[in-house]
Design an enzyme around this catalytic site. Sequence first.
Site, PDB file in Angstrom:
ATOM      1  N   SER A  90       0.858  -1.189   0.000  1.00  0.00           N
ATOM      2  CA  SER A  90       0.000   0.000   0.000  1.00  0.00           C
ATOM      3  C   SER A  90       0.890   1.233   0.000  1.00  0.00           C
ATOM      4  O   SER A  90       2.057   1.158   0.366  1.00  0.00           O
ATOM      5  CB  SER A  90      -0.864   0.033   1.257  1.00  0.00           C
ATOM      6  N   ASP A  91       0.340   2.376  -0.393  1.00  0.00           N
ATOM      7  CA  ASP A  91       1.086   3.607  -0.137  1.00  0.00           C
ATOM      8  C   ASP A  91       1.061   3.843   1.381  1.00  0.00           C
ATOM      9  O   ASP A  91       0.323   3.187   2.128  1.00  0.00           O
ATOM     10  CB  ASP A  91       0.504   4.788  -0.913  1.00  0.00           C
ATOM     11  N   ALA A  92       1.903   4.773   1.834  1.00  0.00           N
ATOM     12  CA  ALA A  92       2.078   4.980   3.266  1.00  0.00           C
ATOM     13  C   ALA A  92       0.755   5.339   3.929  1.00  0.00           C
ATOM     14  O   ALA A  92       0.131   6.345   3.581  1.00  0.00           O
ATOM     15  CB  ALA A  92       3.093   6.086   3.510  1.00  0.00           C
ATOM     16  N   GLN A  93       0.345   4.499   4.856  1.00  0.00           N
ATOM     17  CA  GLN A  93      -0.849   4.732   5.659  1.00  0.00           C
ATOM     18  C   GLN A  93      -2.142   4.564   4.862  1.00  0.00           C
ATOM     19  O   GLN A  93      -3.229   4.842   5.363  1.00  0.00           O
ATOM     20  CB  GLN A  93      -0.791   6.155   6.281  1.00  0.00           C
ATOM     21  N   ALA A  94      -2.037   4.063   3.627  1.00  0.00           N
ATOM     22  CA  ALA A  94      -3.235   4.008   2.780  1.00  0.00           C
ATOM     23  C   ALA A  94      -4.221   2.936   3.238  1.00  0.00           C
ATOM     24  O   ALA A  94      -5.422   3.060   2.987  1.00  0.00           O
ATOM     25  CB  ALA A  94      -2.849   3.789   1.315  1.00  0.00           C
TER      26      ALA A  94
END
Length: 760
Positions: free
Chosen positions: A288-292
């Site tokens: 995932s993208d960061a914190q997505a």
Amino acid sequence: MSVHSMPVGSDAEVAGRVDALIAGMTTAEKAGQLTQYFYFDLPPAGEAADQASGGAEAPGPGFDGHGITVDEALGRGQVGSLLFVTDPAQINRLQRRAIEGSRHGIPVLFGFDVIHGLRTIFPVPIAMAASWDPGAIEQGQAVAAREARAVGIHWAFAPMVDIARDPRWGRIVEGAGEDPYLAAAVAAAQVRGFQGAGPGAPGRVISGPKHFAGYGAALGGRDYDEVNLSDSELWNVYLPPFKAAVDAGAENIMTAYMDLNGVPATGNHWLLTEVLRDTWGFGGFLVSDAQAVHNLRTHGFAADLADAGARALRAGVDMEMAVGNPAYAHLPEAIEAGLADEETLDACVRRVLTAKVRIGLLDQPYVDEDQARAVLADPAHRAAARQAAQRSAVLLRNEGGLLPLASPSSIAVIGPLADSRRDTLGPWVFDFDLDETVTVLDGIRNRAGHGAEVGYAPGIRPAQRVFPSMFDMFANNAPADPEGFDDDAELARAVALARASDVAVVVLGEWQNMIGEAASRSSLELPGGQLALLQAVVATGTPVVLLVMNGRPLDLRWAAANVPAILDIWYPGTQGGAAMADLIFGDAAPGGKLPFTWPRTVGQVPLVYSHTISHEPVNQGRRYWDEESTPLFPFGYGLSYGRFEYRDLTLDRDRIQAGQTVTASVTVTNAGDRAGDEVAQVYIHQRHGTASRPVRELKGFERVALAAGETRTLSFALGPAELRYWNAAARDWVIDATTIDVFAGGDSAAGLTASFTVTG
Ligand code: NOJ
């Protein structure tokens, strides 16, 4: 044997090792393998670390949000991967902790944003795309991979292959521009550069193209905003670079933050599983993208973190990139509650562990710190970066052949960006060496030697961002406001210097912290007092060469009408100033071409060359409003020191059946009196069919170096891959029975044309 060339075994052996590990793991350990944490070496972080990671609730560096630090989580065997560590000694320390802490001795993967170099910084990605040179692009990422692998990084979060058609969006600098055909070629070249024969090969890393998918179409150019793409745009424009990256063998893909047509990309089963895995056959792992994943709750999609984790897992996200408080830490309870099943969890763990085995991590988890130092110091890397910067510059104007400079005896170098090391490197770099960075002023001074007097005046102080940048937590990100700077006196000094010199080289653009992630702009104007500075220097009557330092098109209407020579140098990297001196003095010739349509003003955006047309123009040039409808410079445009003429566009046949191929040939001559580089381009237009198609679409290109007077004939295949398109009504790929116009030339306004018929 080199430390990175350990044989990893056959597919069956790899699967056997992976399955043996999974068999002994608890659900919590599995969830840990699927979790990636930021590990910042930056004191203090806290709020800044939260922002830099695009998410909420970050408790600070090295902290997982469950009351234990990342170091402690490593010690419990509950970390699959770390990002943002670049020091080999630190990497070895953390790795030891992971291996000793894990019951199974499983090492962590180290990932990082290796976007345009690690220590040796290459031109920013949009600049590399402007080289239209897949070979140079591949070589650049091979150098980046070698440096990254040497320090212990296994995985680059790159390339960014998002199509960008709105230059207000700051991340346009990270991609290859507006066109799917060019962007697909650039994406594949980058994946080849990072991975070589495979990420387990010496000096190579896993490549993770991002952000799947559609992120570049953020509404209004506002980063992270929603994306609404038609079926036709998605398949014909935004997905092709990802498909090319997958076909090139990318072993990882990163999801996107925003929702795509209403469904968050990171929880989108159709996108991540049906398209990516089932249709395209992607066999690597998804992060995932960061914190997505955590953000699925923020979207108003998931009910809570357990639901967010379960939804991402079910959609196909193998690993969560977490800032803190990962949703995947809740997977055991989600499975307990029946929100996800152990089988899906195991499939994700299998993909992550397979990547670890295949890259050789289980056999050689540590890094040789001496070797790392030697690789980072390799002068061949600097030479490659210098050549890449030469090849990416785009000559936008050269009235009267002002460039290359004809032995001036005095040169005024003007503008604060002319001597800013940090800005020369551009955004998205962290491990650079400022001391070895060559600014434009350095480059011109070194090249001029005793032959010309070189004076420098900034003229104005650096412009500051309207809002602080989330990257300000890193040293040197924001330009320092010089103490005791007398604005009037400095402007006067710059003007006097220009007046007293044979030529003025003025360097203007955007400071690097004004572009990149979370750096949207509502204007394309030169920030600060730069236009006034340029106008004052031009008013002296001294010939001016304008070097533009940028990652997005800027409003250059005044310059394009009043400045004789304009060279787009982008953010050219570690050797940028040396490369620009090579070009300015004619030791090398520019040959880059624009990877985007350059609008006159922000009010025109989005403006793309490959638009469709619905109504006969009332006025010449589709002029229905208060500004020209034409761009300032068309897509594909760029000059060189040679002068190129095209003739004899011929097709090997004038009629084909759908599925067959036509070969178009065109003859290019350098009719100028200097050697130069040209990028020959071929476009098509479909006259009629079962959908309306763009007025022009790029379908072939080749960069060639031609001596004065030299002629070459180039050939381009136009077959099923070039002629098919996604038809939104048929919901399928089609090749229509039609007439195809072919255009060849040096940019998207090319005039030379021929046509052929496609029968059904
Ligand atoms: C957020 C960005 O969107 C992504 O491109 C990057 O790789 C991660 N942060 C990690 O820094």
